[in-house]
Scaffold this active site. Structure first.
Site, PDB file in Angstrom:
ATOM      1  CG  ASP A 128      -4.317  -4.473  -9.108  1.00 14.76           C
ATOM      2  OD1 ASP A 128      -4.714  -5.548  -8.593  1.00 14.76           O
ATOM      3  OD2 ASP A 128      -4.932  -3.396  -8.989  1.00 14.76           O
ATOM      4  CG  ASN A 154       2.777 -13.707  -1.274  1.00 15.89           C
ATOM      5  OD1 ASN A 154       2.771 -14.357  -0.224  1.00 15.89           O
ATOM      6  ND2 ASN A 154       2.713 -12.365  -1.256  1.00 15.89           N
ATOM      7  CB  SER A 213      -4.303 -20.364   4.256  1.00 15.81           C
ATOM      8  OG  SER A 213      -4.456 -20.404   5.657  1.00 15.81           O
ATOM      9  CE1 TYR A 232      -6.762 -15.284   3.583  1.00 17.96           C
ATOM     10  CE2 TYR A 232      -6.913 -17.146   5.093  1.00 17.96           C
ATOM     11  CZ  TYR A 232      -6.157 -16.307   4.290  1.00 17.96           C
ATOM     12  OH  TYR A 232      -4.788 -16.493   4.206  1.00 17.96           O
TER      13      TYR A 232
HETATM   14  P1  NAP Z   1       0.115  -8.964   3.790  1.00 16.05           P
HETATM   15  O1  NAP Z   1       1.255  -8.580   4.635  1.00 16.05           O
HETATM   16  O2  NAP Z   1      -1.203  -8.319   3.959  1.00 16.05           O
HETATM   17  O3  NAP Z   1       0.596  -8.818   2.260  1.00 16.05           O
HETATM   18  C1  NAP Z   1      -0.272  -9.091   1.211  1.00 16.05           C
HETATM   19  C2  NAP Z   1       0.388  -8.652  -0.077  1.00 16.05           C
HETATM   20  O4  NAP Z   1      -0.524  -8.934  -1.158  1.00 16.05           O
HETATM   21  C3  NAP Z   1       0.667  -7.151  -0.114  1.00 16.05           C
HETATM   22  O5  NAP Z   1       1.863  -6.933  -0.800  1.00 16.05           O
HETATM   23  C4  NAP Z   1      -0.515  -6.629  -0.901  1.00 16.05           C
HETATM   24  O6  NAP Z   1      -0.253  -5.402  -1.557  1.00 16.05           O
HETATM   25  C5  NAP Z   1      -0.658  -7.756  -1.903  1.00 16.05           C
HETATM   26  N1  NAP Z   1      -1.903  -7.693  -2.648  1.00 16.05           N
HETATM   27  C6  NAP Z   1      -3.178  -7.699  -2.190  1.00 16.05           C
HETATM   28  N2  NAP Z   1      -4.038  -7.587  -3.211  1.00 16.05           N
HETATM   29  C7  NAP Z   1      -3.297  -7.508  -4.339  1.00 16.05           C
HETATM   30  C8  NAP Z   1      -3.593  -7.370  -5.709  1.00 16.05           C
HETATM   31  N3  NAP Z   1      -4.846  -7.255  -6.138  1.00 16.05           N
HETATM   32  N4  NAP Z   1      -2.570  -7.364  -6.598  1.00 16.05           N
HETATM   33  C9  NAP Z   1      -1.304  -7.459  -6.182  1.00 16.05           C
HETATM   34  N5  NAP Z   1      -0.949  -7.554  -4.902  1.00 16.05           N
HETATM   35  C10 NAP Z   1      -1.930  -7.581  -3.993  1.00 16.05           C
HETATM   36  O7  NAP Z   1      -0.173 -10.526   3.910  1.00 16.05           O
HETATM   37  P2  NAP Z   1       0.775 -11.803   4.099  1.00 16.05           P
HETATM   38  O8  NAP Z   1       0.521 -12.328   5.453  1.00 16.05           O
HETATM   39  O9  NAP Z   1       2.167 -11.502   3.681  1.00 16.05           O
HETATM   40  O10 NAP Z   1       0.082 -12.802   3.083  1.00 16.05           O
HETATM   41  C11 NAP Z   1       0.706 -13.275   1.895  1.00 16.05           C
HETATM   42  C12 NAP Z   1      -0.045 -14.527   1.452  1.00 16.05           C
HETATM   43  O11 NAP Z   1       0.079 -15.537   2.460  1.00 16.05           O
HETATM   44  C13 NAP Z   1      -1.545 -14.308   1.258  1.00 16.05           C
HETATM   45  O12 NAP Z   1      -1.980 -15.033   0.124  1.00 16.05           O
HETATM   46  C14 NAP Z   1      -2.139 -14.894   2.535  1.00 16.05           C
HETATM   47  O13 NAP Z   1      -3.471 -15.314   2.347  1.00 16.05           O
HETATM   48  C15 NAP Z   1      -1.210 -16.043   2.786  1.00 16.05           C
HETATM   49  N6  NAP Z   1      -1.195 -16.538   4.170  1.00 16.05           N
HETATM   50  C16 NAP Z   1      -0.774 -15.745   5.196  1.00 16.05           C
HETATM   51  C17 NAP Z   1      -0.737 -16.250   6.485  1.00 16.05           C
HETATM   52  C18 NAP Z   1      -0.249 -15.447   7.659  1.00 16.05           C
HETATM   53  O14 NAP Z   1      -0.281 -15.954   8.795  1.00 16.05           O
HETATM   54  N7  NAP Z   1       0.215 -14.217   7.454  1.00 16.05           N
HETATM   55  C19 NAP Z   1      -1.142 -17.581   6.744  1.00 16.05           C
HETATM   56  C20 NAP Z   1      -1.568 -18.358   5.674  1.00 16.05           C
HETATM   57  C21 NAP Z   1      -1.561 -17.840   4.393  1.00 16.05           C
HETATM   58  P3  NAP Z   1      -0.611  -3.966  -0.868  1.00 16.05           P
HETATM   59  O15 NAP Z   1       0.521  -3.622   0.047  1.00 16.05           O
HETATM   60  O16 NAP Z   1      -0.706  -3.071  -2.063  1.00 16.05           O
HETATM   61  O17 NAP Z   1      -1.912  -4.121  -0.140  1.00 16.05           O
END
Ligand code: NAP
Length: 275
Positions: free
Chosen positions: A61, A88, A138, A192
């Protein structure tokens, strides 16, 4: 010699899980899926196992300094360090979330900037020569940078900004958001976006520091955008699958031995972007 090892934060779902999946297929070493919740993490490991892929699990975490320190000690003891680190884990409030902006600013900055910084503080010393560090930022960081005041933009783009100055600016954003004065302070109206401006800038600072302090170790550290990806964070209308979102982070994680670039850059679709 210890086995090579890759660690991905927040990889129980979404882009992180897809990064682990791709590394299991492409990386010649052991891959660690990490999650803050042990149950969610182990379920994800099992889902990969049902595809014939072997990922290891460690609880992590990033908001919990003890969890970071415990994981760092484990990788140091068992592997003598880490070859690939993908930061990530991240959070985003939904557009419709009723939480006040001040709360969104504090909570978002805590995980996306300060906790990721804590990960880097404790894991960078463990990165082995030839290692690769990827910070999942991002494209919103680029858009948000352009919406900062000229003075802030100048600092975030400067080559002499320090980690301390950057963390001070990130804290200033949170403090000003709490007083509803962040716009007067030169910040855009997006927690964000500011958190990812911080993460991209931090990546550039730490890459410069690595080049200076460990010039012969060949470590490459970059920030990237995965694209707009269909996950719980971005929703079903996004254009890329999680597997497509993993392509650029995995490309940076697997930059071949001896590569000297990119380093300290913001990368999207495998291309270095202007910051
Ligand atoms: P997601 O599906 O919401 O997954 C986020 C992951 O981060 C989940 O496994 C979550 O765990 C974990 N997390 C959150 N807080 C945490 C903590 N304190 N310690 C450890 N793990 C933690 O989001 P995603 O879209 O895959 O995003 C992944 C990354 O890509 C992020 O950094 C996001 O900002 C970036 N991003 C995403 C997009 C997009 O379009 N999706 C675009 C640009 C950048 P839980 O399941 O326990 O909540």
């Amino acid at each position: 010699m210890s086995a090579k090892v890759a660690v991905v934060t927040g990889s129980n779902k979404g882009i992180g899980l897809a990064i682990v999946q791709a590394l299991c297929k492409q990386f010649q070493g052991e891959v660690y899926l990490t999650a803050r919740d042990v149950g969610r993490g182990q379920t994800a490991v099992q889902s990969l196992a049902s595809e014939g892929l072997k990922a290891n699990f460690h609880q992590l975490d990033i908001d919990d300094l003890n969890s970071i320190k415990t994981a760092a000690a484990y990788f140091k003891e068992k592997y003598g360090g880490v070859d690939i680190l993908v930061n990530n884990a991240g959070i985003a409030f939904k557009m419709a979330d009723p939480a006040p902006f001040s709360t969104q600013a504090e909570v978002t900055l805590k995980t996306n900037y300060f906790a990721t910084r804590d990960m880097l503080t404790h894991f960078l010393p463990l990165i082995k020569p030839g290692g690769r560090v990827v910070n999942v930022s991002s494209f919103v960081s680029v858009m948000s940078l352009k919406k900062c005041s000229p003075a802030l933009q100048q600092r975030f783009r400067s080559e002499d900004i320090t980690e301390e100055e950057l963390s001070g600016l990130m804290q200033r954003f949170v403090d000003e958001a709490k007083k509803d004065q962040h716009k007067q302070g030169g910040w855009p109206d997006t927690a964000y976006g500011v958190s990812k401006v911080g993460l991209t800038t931090l990546s550039m600072i730490l890459a410069r520091r690595l080049s200076k302090e460990r010039p012969n170790d060949g470590i490459l550290l970059n920030a990237c955008c995965p694209g707009w990806v269909r996950t719980d964070m971005a929703g079903p209308k996004a254009t890329k699958s999680p597997e497509e979102g993993a392509i650029t982070p995995v490309y940076l994680a697997l930059l071949p031995p001896g590569a000297t670039e990119p380093h300290g850059k913001f990368v999207s679709d495998k291309e270095v972007q202007t910051w």
